[in-house]
Design a protein around this motif. Sequence first.
Motif, PDB file in Angstrom:
ATOM      1  N   ARG A   1       0.865  -1.183   0.000  1.00 16.01           N
ATOM      2  CA  ARG A   1       0.000   0.000   0.000  1.00 16.01           C
ATOM      3  C   ARG A   1       0.899   1.229   0.000  1.00 16.01           C
ATOM      4  NH1 ARG A   1       0.398   1.587   5.078  1.00 16.01           N
ATOM      5  NH2 ARG A   1       1.620   0.098   6.277  1.00 16.01           N
ATOM      6  N   PRO A   2       0.354   2.389  -0.423  1.00 10.11           N
ATOM      7  CA  PRO A   2       1.168   3.597  -0.401  1.00 10.11           C
ATOM      8  C   PRO A   2       1.709   3.878   0.996  1.00 10.11           C
ATOM      9  CG  PRO A   2      -0.810   3.954  -1.688  1.00 10.11           C
ATOM     10  CD  PRO A   2      -0.971   2.608  -1.031  1.00 10.11           C
ATOM     11  N   LEU A   3       2.888   4.471   1.073  1.00  7.77           N
ATOM     12  CA  LEU A   3       3.538   4.746   2.354  1.00  7.77           C
ATOM     13  C   LEU A   3       2.913   5.952   3.045  1.00  7.77           C
ATOM     14  CD1 LEU A   3       7.323   4.525   1.351  1.00  7.77           C
ATOM     15  CD2 LEU A   3       5.874   2.723   2.329  1.00  7.77           C
ATOM     16  N   ALA A   4       2.923   5.903   4.364  1.00  7.30           N
ATOM     17  CA  ALA A   4       2.625   7.083   5.176  1.00  7.30           C
ATOM     18  C   ALA A   4       3.953   7.582   5.723  1.00  7.30           C
ATOM     19  CB  ALA A   4       1.683   6.710   6.312  1.00  7.30           C
ATOM     20  N   VAL A   5       4.236   8.856   5.504  1.00  9.35           N
ATOM     21  CA  VAL A   5       5.546   9.418   5.827  1.00  9.35           C
ATOM     22  C   VAL A   5       5.344  10.658   6.679  1.00  9.35           C
ATOM     23  CG1 VAL A   5       7.507  10.604   4.755  1.00  9.35           C
ATOM     24  CG2 VAL A   5       6.639   8.510   3.734  1.00  9.35           C
ATOM     25  N   THR A   6       6.240  10.884   7.649  1.00  8.04           N
ATOM     26  CA  THR A   6       6.125  12.100   8.457  1.00  8.04           C
ATOM     27  C   THR A   6       7.457  12.830   8.528  1.00  8.04           C
ATOM     28  OG1 THR A   6       5.446  12.999  10.614  1.00  8.04           O
ATOM     29  CG2 THR A   6       6.572  10.870  10.651  1.00  8.04           C
ATOM     30  N   THR A   7       7.411  14.153   8.600  1.00  2.80           N
ATOM     31  CA  THR A   7       8.654  14.915   8.673  1.00  2.80           C
ATOM     32  C   THR A   7       9.304  14.727  10.043  1.00  2.80           C
ATOM     33  OG1 THR A   7       7.373  16.828   9.365  1.00  2.80           O
ATOM     34  CG2 THR A   7       7.978  16.727   7.050  1.00  2.80           C
ATOM     35  N   ALA A   8      10.633  14.748  10.062  1.00  2.00           N
ATOM     36  CA  ALA A   8      11.378  14.715  11.324  1.00  2.00           C
ATOM     37  C   ALA A   8      11.380  16.135  11.883  1.00  2.00           C
ATOM     38  CB  ALA A   8      12.802  14.244  11.072  1.00  2.00           C
ATOM     39  N   THR A   9      10.995  16.292  13.141  1.00  3.61           N
ATOM     40  CA  THR A   9      10.953  17.641  13.708  1.00  3.61           C
ATOM     41  C   THR A   9      12.107  17.898  14.677  1.00  3.61           C
ATOM     42  OG1 THR A   9       9.363  16.774  15.302  1.00  3.61           O
ATOM     43  CG2 THR A   9       8.470  17.981  13.441  1.00  3.61           C
ATOM     44  N   GLU A  10      12.546  16.867  15.396  1.00  5.02           N
ATOM     45  CA  GLU A  10      13.570  17.069  16.439  1.00  5.02           C
ATOM     46  C   GLU A  10      14.989  16.785  15.959  1.00  5.02           C
ATOM     47  OE1 GLU A  10      12.813  18.222  19.495  1.00  5.02           O
ATOM     48  OE2 GLU A  10      10.759  18.378  18.709  1.00  5.02           O
ATOM     49  N   THR A  11      15.128  15.874  15.025  1.00  8.49           N
ATOM     50  CA  THR A  11      16.479  15.421  14.651  1.00  8.49           C
ATOM     51  C   THR A  11      16.724  15.687  13.165  1.00  8.49           C
ATOM     52  OG1 THR A  11      15.647  13.212  14.134  1.00  8.49           O
ATOM     53  CG2 THR A  11      16.460  13.559  16.362  1.00  8.49           C
ATOM     54  N   VAL A  12      17.999  15.666  12.789  1.00  7.13           N
ATOM     55  CA  VAL A  12      18.347  15.776  11.375  1.00  7.13           C
ATOM     56  C   VAL A  12      19.209  14.578  10.992  1.00  7.13           C
ATOM     57  CG1 VAL A  12      18.214  18.288  11.383  1.00  7.13           C
ATOM     58  CG2 VAL A  12      20.426  17.180  11.773  1.00  7.13           C
ATOM     59  N   ARG A  13      19.229  14.262   9.704  1.00 10.27           N
ATOM     60  CA  ARG A  13      19.995  13.116   9.221  1.00 10.27           C
ATOM     61  C   ARG A  13      21.396  13.519   8.779  1.00 10.27           C
ATOM     62  NH1 ARG A  13      21.345  11.312   4.394  1.00 10.27           N
ATOM     63  NH2 ARG A  13      21.815   9.102   4.202  1.00 10.27           N
ATOM     64  N   ALA A  14      21.508  14.708   8.179  1.00  9.53           N
ATOM     65  CA  ALA A  14      22.787  15.068   7.559  1.00  9.53           C
ATOM     66  C   ALA A  14      22.919  16.575   7.445  1.00  9.53           C
ATOM     67  CB  ALA A  14      22.871  14.446   6.168  1.00  9.53           C
ATOM     68  N   VAL A  15      24.145  17.044   7.470  1.00  5.92           N
ATOM     69  CA  VAL A  15      24.427  18.440   7.141  1.00  5.92           C
ATOM     70  C   VAL A  15      25.519  18.450   6.079  1.00  5.92           C
ATOM     71  CG1 VAL A  15      23.780  19.505   9.329  1.00  5.92           C
ATOM     72  CG2 VAL A  15      26.090  18.595   9.032  1.00  5.92           C
ATOM     73  N   ARG A  16      25.596  19.536   5.335  1.00  5.96           N
ATOM     74  CA  ARG A  16      26.634  19.638   4.317  1.00  5.96           C
ATOM     75  C   ARG A  16      28.000  19.511   4.963  1.00  5.96           C
ATOM     76  NH1 ARG A  16      25.605  23.995  -0.402  1.00  5.96           N
ATOM     77  NH2 ARG A  16      23.402  23.456  -0.259  1.00  5.96           N
ATOM     78  N   GLY A  17      28.867  18.730   4.355  1.00  7.43           N
ATOM     79  CA  GLY A  17      30.185  18.488   4.940  1.00  7.43           C
ATOM     80  C   GLY A  17      30.213  17.245   5.815  1.00  7.43           C
ATOM     81  N   GLY A  18      29.051  16.729   6.165  1.00  8.45           N
ATOM     82  CA  GLY A  18      28.967  15.502   6.963  1.00  8.45           C
ATOM     83  C   GLY A  18      29.039  14.274   6.078  1.00  8.45           C
ATOM     84  N   THR A  19      28.390  13.197   6.528  1.00  8.23           N
ATOM     85  CA  THR A  19      28.501  11.928   5.795  1.00  8.23           C
ATOM     86  C   THR A  19      27.200  11.537   5.100  1.00  8.23           C
ATOM     87  OG1 THR A  19      27.906  10.727   7.795  1.00  8.23           O
ATOM     88  CG2 THR A  19      30.263  11.007   7.353  1.00  8.23           C
ATOM     89  N   GLY A  20      26.272  12.506   4.954  1.00  4.15           N
ATOM     90  CA  GLY A  20      24.950  12.175   4.407  1.00  4.15           C
ATOM     91  C   GLY A  20      24.964  11.530   3.045  1.00  4.15           C
ATOM     92  N   GLU A  21      25.973  11.853   2.236  1.00  2.00           N
ATOM     93  CA  GLU A  21      26.020  11.285   0.889  1.00  2.00           C
ATOM     94  C   GLU A  21      26.608   9.873   0.878  1.00  2.00           C
ATOM     95  OE1 GLU A  21      26.881  13.919  -2.614  1.00  2.00           O
ATOM     96  OE2 GLU A  21      28.562  12.546  -2.836  1.00  2.00           O
ATOM     97  N   ALA A  22      27.327   9.518   1.935  1.00  2.26           N
ATOM     98  CA  ALA A  22      27.948   8.187   1.987  1.00  2.26           C
ATOM     99  C   ALA A  22      26.913   7.169   2.447  1.00  2.26           C
ATOM    100  CB  ALA A  22      29.127   8.202   2.953  1.00  2.26           C
ATOM    101  N   LYS A  23      27.014   5.956   1.891  1.00  3.28           N
ATOM    102  CA  LYS A  23      26.128   4.896   2.361  1.00  3.28           C
ATOM    103  C   LYS A  23      26.863   4.227   3.520  1.00  3.28           C
ATOM    104  CE  LYS A  23      22.907   2.076  -0.158  1.00  3.28           C
ATOM    105  NZ  LYS A  23      21.658   2.826  -0.114  1.00  3.28           N
ATOM    106  N   CYS A  24      26.971   4.945   4.633  1.00  2.00           N
ATOM    107  CA  CYS A  24      27.737   4.428   5.763  1.00  2.00           C
ATOM    108  C   CYS A  24      26.801   4.022   6.897  1.00  2.00           C
ATOM    109  CB  CYS A  24      28.775   5.442   6.238  1.00  2.00           C
ATOM    110  SG  CYS A  24      28.139   6.944   6.950  1.00  2.00           S
ATOM    111  N   ALA A  25      27.214   2.991   7.618  1.00  2.00           N
ATOM    112  CA  ALA A  25      26.359   2.376   8.637  1.00  2.00           C
ATOM    113  C   ALA A  25      25.848   3.403   9.643  1.00  2.00           C
ATOM    114  CB  ALA A  25      27.142   1.274   9.351  1.00  2.00           C
TER     115      ALA A  25
END
Length: 365
Positions: free
Chosen positions: A169-193
């Motif tokens: 079925r279609p996904l239900a998705v919600t925005t993250a309000t408290e945390t972030v996944r990545a910032v520029r210069g960090g590792t967001g582009e890497a597929k790292c554990a």
Amino acid sequence: MSEPPGAPEREAVLRDPGFCRHSTGHTAVVDWDAATGWSQPHVEPWSDLAMDPATLGLHYGQAVFEGLKAFRAGDGSVHLFRAEDHGRRLARSAARLAMAEMPPELFVRACAQLVAADEAWVPGGYGQSLYLRPLLIATEPELGLRPSRRYRCVILAYPADPCFGAGFRPLAVTTATETVRAVRGGTGEAKCAGNYAAGLLTRTEAQAAGYDEVLWLDGLERSRIEELSTMNLFLVRRDGDRPRLTTPPCDGTIVRGLTRDSLLTLAADRGIAAAEEHTTIDAVRDGLRSGRLTEVFACGTAGVVVPVGRLGIDGEDLVVGDGEEGPMTAALRSSLLDVQHRRTPDSHGWLRTVVRADENGGRRA
Ligand SMILES: *Cc1c(COP(=O)(O)O)cnc(C)c1O
């Protein structure tokens, strides 16, 4: 070390593979050592990784991975999809974490050896595949912080349906309000554990609140949409009579999805207007309220193309379109799967044949 499953067990698994529930019982292994460089790949029975408790990869997170698929075509032949590109991305992820970069050619050879050895495990149904999960991890025992001088690449293989299954079925998705996944210069582009560990708390909370996934916003202002925890995101807008496709650009904070790239290419082939551009979450909210934003979908190797039916934004739940899959989402998924199963010509050179039709023991899709 466990015995690889036998033929009767394999046939039972292939009738209903699910997503990565049963491995083939083999892995491909390539080792790197600072003194000797890369070893030749070899296929071996699935076994535990023996590691010293002081291993660098366990303490300091030098661990990156990939996910790619081998598909069976109608004539029974088997093909890896964009394997060289996955190899290049693994090397880039490794470089970001100061790890040894496996040459993409060696990566492809290791994947192809495993697929050839496990050819009987490649299912034949449309959308089904042999999912490969290459992991590269630092294996040197050393507690001081520095790059490891030893790495192991181990590639796992699983027969797979798309990860949301046949009756998804279609996904239900919600925005993250408290945390972030990545910032520029960090590792967001890497597929790292570590990226996945960092997102798990928020994702688990979202799931407890009835959503399937988190929509990550940019790490600085938390105003622009970026991607989901394991998939990139596309929007479809009505622009006059014509649909227009957009996806956030790869600015260093999202994974450069190869599914994303393939869909942009296929859209261009088909004359669909498509652009990489930033969109604020406010614009998404406005578009959903006005009805001009008609479809939202996520994409990645594991899930292929998955519609988003409901979006939670700051506590408000908005339905996307009529909450069901839209026509552009469905059309792009078929376009991609048609190339992957070689139903349409591979005009971009994305397939690498691993098993020819006359070598496959008479198996047909
Ligand atoms: C793997 C991944 C994707 C999708 O990449 P594909 O190459 O399409 O499989 C997108 N976002 C994240 C965070 C991922 O880990």
